[in-house]
Design a protein around this motif. Sequence first.
Motif, mmCIF file in Angstrom:
data_model
loop_
_atom_site.group_PDB
_atom_site.id
_atom_site.type_symbol
_atom_site.label_atom_id
_atom_site.label_comp_id
_atom_site.label_asym_id
_atom_site.label_seq_id
_atom_site.Cartn_x
_atom_site.Cartn_y
_atom_site.Cartn_z
ATOM 1 N N TRP A 1 -62.099 -19.537 3.570
ATOM 2 C CA TRP A 1 -60.642 -19.511 3.498
ATOM 3 C C TRP A 1 -59.992 -20.583 4.392
ATOM 4 C CZ3 TRP A 1 -60.305 -14.621 0.760
ATOM 5 C CH2 TRP A 1 -59.138 -14.483 0.013
ATOM 6 N N PHE A 2 -60.705 -21.049 5.402
ATOM 7 C CA PHE A 2 -60.179 -22.175 6.197
ATOM 8 C C PHE A 2 -60.009 -23.389 5.286
ATOM 9 C CE2 PHE A 2 -62.443 -20.240 10.109
ATOM 10 C CZ PHE A 2 -61.344 -19.440 10.380
ATOM 11 N N GLY A 3 -60.935 -23.550 4.326
ATOM 12 C CA GLY A 3 -60.805 -24.638 3.356
ATOM 13 C C GLY A 3 -59.732 -24.337 2.331
ATOM 14 N N PHE A 4 -59.663 -23.080 1.920
ATOM 15 C CA PHE A 4 -58.698 -22.639 0.900
ATOM 16 C C PHE A 4 -57.266 -22.894 1.373
ATOM 17 C CE2 PHE A 4 -56.678 -19.474 -1.866
ATOM 18 C CZ PHE A 4 -57.504 -19.387 -2.964
ATOM 19 N N ASN A 5 -56.956 -22.409 2.571
ATOM 20 C CA ASN A 5 -55.598 -22.552 3.098
ATOM 21 C C ASN A 5 -55.423 -23.850 3.887
ATOM 22 O OD1 ASN A 5 -55.172 -20.096 1.932
ATOM 23 N ND2 ASN A 5 -54.879 -18.967 3.835
ATOM 24 N N GLY A 6 -56.401 -24.153 4.741
ATOM 25 C CA GLY A 6 -56.302 -25.377 5.552
ATOM 26 C C GLY A 6 -56.340 -26.621 4.683
ATOM 27 N N GLY A 7 -57.161 -26.588 3.656
ATOM 28 C CA GLY A 7 -57.262 -27.737 2.757
ATOM 29 C C GLY A 7 -56.009 -27.942 1.927
ATOM 30 N N SER A 8 -55.244 -26.874 1.733
ATOM 31 C CA SER A 8 -54.042 -26.983 0.910
ATOM 32 C C SER A 8 -52.970 -27.860 1.546
ATOM 33 C CB SER A 8 -53.478 -25.596 0.595
ATOM 34 O OG SER A 8 -54.348 -24.934 -0.315
ATOM 35 N N ALA A 9 -53.158 -28.224 2.815
ATOM 36 C CA ALA A 9 -52.285 -29.241 3.429
ATOM 37 C C ALA A 9 -52.590 -30.605 2.819
ATOM 38 C CB ALA A 9 -52.497 -29.270 4.935
ATOM 39 N N LEU A 10 -53.757 -30.722 2.159
ATOM 40 C CA LEU A 10 -54.212 -31.957 1.512
ATOM 41 C C LEU A 10 -54.242 -33.130 2.473
ATOM 42 C CD1 LEU A 10 -52.444 -31.392 -1.911
ATOM 43 C CD2 LEU A 10 -54.909 -31.294 -1.459
ATOM 44 N N GLY A 11 -54.412 -32.827 3.749
ATOM 45 C CA GLY A 11 -54.536 -33.874 4.742
ATOM 46 C C GLY A 11 -55.115 -33.295 6.018
ATOM 47 N N ALA A 12 -55.679 -34.187 6.859
ATOM 48 C CA ALA A 12 -56.210 -33.751 8.152
ATOM 49 C C ALA A 12 -55.089 -33.891 9.168
ATOM 50 C CB ALA A 12 -57.414 -34.601 8.531
ATOM 51 N N ASN A 13 -54.258 -32.849 9.262
ATOM 52 C CA ASN A 13 -53.048 -32.989 10.070
ATOM 53 C C ASN A 13 -52.632 -31.655 10.700
ATOM 54 O OD1 ASN A 13 -51.950 -31.497 7.909
ATOM 55 N ND2 ASN A 13 -51.487 -33.392 6.795
ATOM 56 N N GLY A 14 -51.506 -31.669 11.360
ATOM 57 C CA GLY A 14 -51.020 -30.478 12.060
ATOM 58 C C GLY A 14 -50.783 -29.313 11.117
ATOM 59 N N LEU A 15 -50.359 -29.594 9.898
ATOM 60 C CA LEU A 15 -50.096 -28.525 8.935
ATOM 61 C C LEU A 15 -51.404 -27.808 8.566
ATOM 62 C CD1 LEU A 15 -47.942 -27.144 7.231
ATOM 63 C CD2 LEU A 15 -48.362 -28.848 5.430
ATOM 64 N N ALA A 16 -52.470 -28.589 8.410
ATOM 65 C CA ALA A 16 -53.777 -27.982 8.109
ATOM 66 C C ALA A 16 -54.193 -27.064 9.254
ATOM 67 C CB ALA A 16 -54.831 -29.060 7.887
ATOM 68 N N VAL A 17 -53.964 -27.520 10.474
ATOM 69 C CA VAL A 17 -54.337 -26.714 11.639
ATOM 70 C C VAL A 17 -53.497 -25.440 11.680
ATOM 71 C CG1 VAL A 17 -54.444 -26.644 14.153
ATOM 72 C CG2 VAL A 17 -55.108 -28.727 12.914
ATOM 73 N N ASN A 18 -52.206 -25.574 11.399
ATOM 74 C CA ASN A 18 -51.347 -24.389 11.370
ATOM 75 C C ASN A 18 -51.873 -23.379 10.339
ATOM 76 O OD1 ASN A 18 -48.462 -23.336 12.241
ATOM 77 N ND2 ASN A 18 -48.698 -22.898 10.051
ATOM 78 N N ALA A 19 -52.271 -23.893 9.185
ATOM 79 C CA ALA A 19 -52.765 -23.004 8.131
ATOM 80 C C ALA A 19 -54.057 -22.314 8.559
ATOM 81 C CB ALA A 19 -52.986 -23.794 6.840
ATOM 82 N N VAL A 20 -54.922 -23.042 9.244
ATOM 83 C CA VAL A 20 -56.182 -22.436 9.694
ATOM 84 C C VAL A 20 -55.905 -21.325 10.714
ATOM 85 C CG1 VAL A 20 -58.270 -22.873 11.060
ATOM 86 C CG2 VAL A 20 -57.689 -24.393 9.151
ATOM 87 N N VAL A 21 -54.979 -21.588 11.632
ATOM 88 C CA VAL A 21 -54.703 -20.587 12.680
ATOM 89 C C VAL A 21 -53.970 -19.370 12.098
ATOM 90 C CG1 VAL A 21 -53.493 -20.146 14.858
ATOM 91 C CG2 VAL A 21 -54.742 -22.294 14.528
ATOM 92 N N THR A 22 -53.023 -19.578 11.209
ATOM 93 C CA THR A 22 -52.336 -18.427 10.608
ATOM 94 C C THR A 22 -53.317 -17.607 9.768
ATOM 95 O OG1 THR A 22 -51.595 -19.850 8.782
ATOM 96 C CG2 THR A 22 -50.004 -19.429 10.554
ATOM 97 N N THR A 23 -54.218 -18.306 9.087
ATOM 98 C CA THR A 23 -55.217 -17.626 8.254
ATOM 99 C C THR A 23 -56.103 -16.725 9.104
ATOM 100 O OG1 THR A 23 -55.226 -19.460 6.687
ATOM 101 C CG2 THR A 23 -57.168 -18.033 6.681
ATOM 102 N N GLY B 1 -49.018 -22.253 5.282
ATOM 103 C CA GLY B 1 -48.458 -23.538 5.706
ATOM 104 C C GLY B 1 -46.950 -23.502 5.910
ATOM 105 N N PHE B 2 -46.379 -22.300 5.959
ATOM 106 C CA PHE B 2 -44.923 -22.199 6.129
ATOM 107 C C PHE B 2 -44.518 -21.310 7.300
ATOM 108 C CE2 PHE B 2 -45.446 -22.747 1.426
ATOM 109 C CZ PHE B 2 -44.908 -24.027 1.341
ATOM 110 N N VAL B 3 -45.466 -20.583 7.898
ATOM 111 C CA VAL B 3 -45.106 -19.597 8.929
ATOM 112 C C VAL B 3 -45.854 -19.870 10.230
ATOM 113 C CG1 VAL B 3 -44.689 -17.826 7.167
ATOM 114 C CG2 VAL B 3 -46.914 -17.917 8.306
ATOM 115 N N THR B 4 -45.371 -19.260 11.303
ATOM 116 C CA THR B 4 -45.997 -19.429 12.618
ATOM 117 C C THR B 4 -47.153 -18.430 12.771
ATOM 118 O OG1 THR B 4 -44.608 -17.747 13.637
ATOM 119 C CG2 THR B 4 -43.734 -20.004 13.608
ATOM 120 N N PRO B 5 -48.032 -18.666 13.746
ATOM 121 C CA PRO B 5 -49.119 -17.707 13.989
ATOM 122 C C PRO B 5 -48.615 -16.291 14.284
ATOM 123 C CG PRO B 5 -49.624 -19.774 15.064
ATOM 124 C CD PRO B 5 -48.225 -19.907 14.523
ATOM 125 N N LEU B 6 -47.489 -16.176 14.994
ATOM 126 C CA LEU B 6 -46.976 -14.826 15.296
ATOM 127 C C LEU B 6 -46.514 -14.117 14.030
ATOM 128 C CD1 LEU B 6 -44.975 -14.830 18.650
ATOM 129 C CD2 LEU B 6 -47.103 -13.628 18.078
#
Lengths: 406, 139
Positions: A214-236, A278-283
Amino acid sequence: MTIDTGDTAWVLVATALVMIMTPALAFFYGGMVRKKNLLSTLNLSVITLSIMSIQWILIGYTLAFGPTNSGLIGGLNFLGLTGVGAEPNADYAATIPHLLFVAYQMMFAIITPALISGAFVERIRFRAFLIFTILWATLVYDPVAHWVWGVGGILRQMGALDFAGGSVVHITAGFSALAFARVIGPRKGFGRVVAEPTSIPFTVLGAGLLWMGWFGFNGGSALGANGLAVNAVVTTNTAAAASGLVWMFLSWRDNKPSVLGIVTGMVVGLVAITPAAGFVTPLSALIIGAVAAPISYYAIRLRQKSKLDESLDVWACHGMGGLWGALATGLFATTTVNSAGFDGLFYGNPGQLAIQAVAAVIVIVFAFVVTFVIAKVIQRTIGLRVDENEEEVGLDISEHGERAYA
Amino acid sequence: MTKKIEAIIREERLHDVKDALRRIGIVGMNVVEVRGHGRQGGITLAGRTGTYQIDLLPRVQINIVLSDHNVEKTIKTIQDAAHTGGLGDGMIFVYPVEDVIRISTGERGHAALMYEGDIDTRRSNGVEAPNAKREVVGK
C-alpha cells in the motif's frame, strides 16, 4: 518534456509494490476459506494478474485514460498501447515515461477484480469467473477510472477527489461484491455449517504484504518522488495502525482480541485512507483510520444479520471502508497538504463533502447495477456456480484437479 | 490375556500423561489426533467480529496394548495425569485384544508386548519402578 529519474525510479518501485498486493490478497483471502477451497481461492486472485495485464494493454488503458468522449469513456487512441512509449503524457504524469504510467495503473486494474472474488469464493464456476472478470473490468472499472481520474472525466470535472482509488478500486469492488453475492446465493450449508478459516497465518501474511504494498499504492499515486508521496506513505501507515488498534478493542470487548480481527482492521484502515492519502495530514489520517474500524466492524455484523453470504466481507471492508474514505476526504482535505486538491468541510469548504457524497453514490449505483446485470447474464447463459456435489467436494479438486496439501 | 486401552485426553495433558506412563513402565503406545465432543458440546472462538462456535474439539487418543494385570494401574495413571476436573477431560475405553504379532520377530501374544525395562520385566525382577527423570520444560 523531460523525464525525472527520481520520479521514474520511485514509480517503478511503486509499480512492483502494487503488483505484490494481488498475490498478497490471494493469501489474505485464502487463509479465510476452508482447506478444500484454498487453491481455488488463491487462484481467483493470481489468475487476475494474467487476465487483467492483457485486458489493460489491449483495451483497458485506452478506455480509462484515452482522450475523453463527453467525460464518459476514453477514446481508442491508445488501443493496444499505440503511440505509448517513453515520452511522458503530460495530462497525467509529466516527469515519467507514459508507458510507466500505464504499467503503474495496470496494477490497480489487476487487484480490483481480485478484490471482488471474496464475495463468491467456495462456489464459483471458474470459467464464469474468467468471463466475469473481463466483462467487469471493461464495463465497470475502466469507465469509473475514466470518470474519476481521466482528464475531462465527469466526476473529476465535478471536483471529486480520489487520491489513489478509494472509489475507483474500493467502492466499485465492495458494492460489486454485494451485487454478485445476491445473484450467486449462499454457500451450501451457510449459517448451519461453520466454515472455519483454514489458515489465519496465511491471512496475517497477506495483510502484512498488503500494508507494505500500500505504500506503493498510495505513495506512488503522487507519481513522483516528492513530499506528497511521503505524506501519502505516512498517512497510509497511520490509518492502518489506528484502525488495527481500534478493531482489536472492538473484538476484545465482544470476546477476545482476535488476530484475524486485528489484521482485518489494518486492511480496512488502508482502504479508508486510500482516497485521502495525498490530501490530508497524518493527524487526520489517525481519525480516518480509527473511525473506519467500527464502520466496517458493524457492517460485517449487519451483513451477518441479513443472512447474505457475501463470504469474505468485501462490501463491509472495501465498500464501506472506501465510502467512509471518500466522505472523510470531503471532511479533512486541505490544500496545505496538496495545492492541487481542495479544502474539505473542516477547512471551510462544506461543498466538498457534498461533491464527495454525490460522486460516491454515482459510483455505488453504477457498480452495483452493472455487476448485477453481468452476473445475471452469466448465470442465465453458462451458469455461475458449481453443482452441489462439486461444492461439497471442494473447488480445488472439482475445478482444478489438485489439492493444497498431500 | 491382552487388552487395549484407548484414552481420549486433552492435547495439553499429553506430555504429562506420557511422562507418568513412562514412570510406571508403559513403553509402547501410539497417539492419534482426533476431533470430537462428549457432554461438553463445543467451544466459542473469536472471529473477525464477535464469536463463532465449533462443536468438534481437538483431542488426542492414546492407544496402548497391554496385559490384563496392568490395566487398572495404567488406567489410574492416565486418569490422574489427564485430570483437570473440567468438562472435556475425555474418556478411557478398554477392549479385549484377540492376538498381537510383532512384525520383526514373529513373536505372538504376551511375548510380542515385552520390552526391556517395561512394567512386566520390572515386576519379575522385583524392582520398583525407578524414578524416571522428569522432563522439565523451559527451566
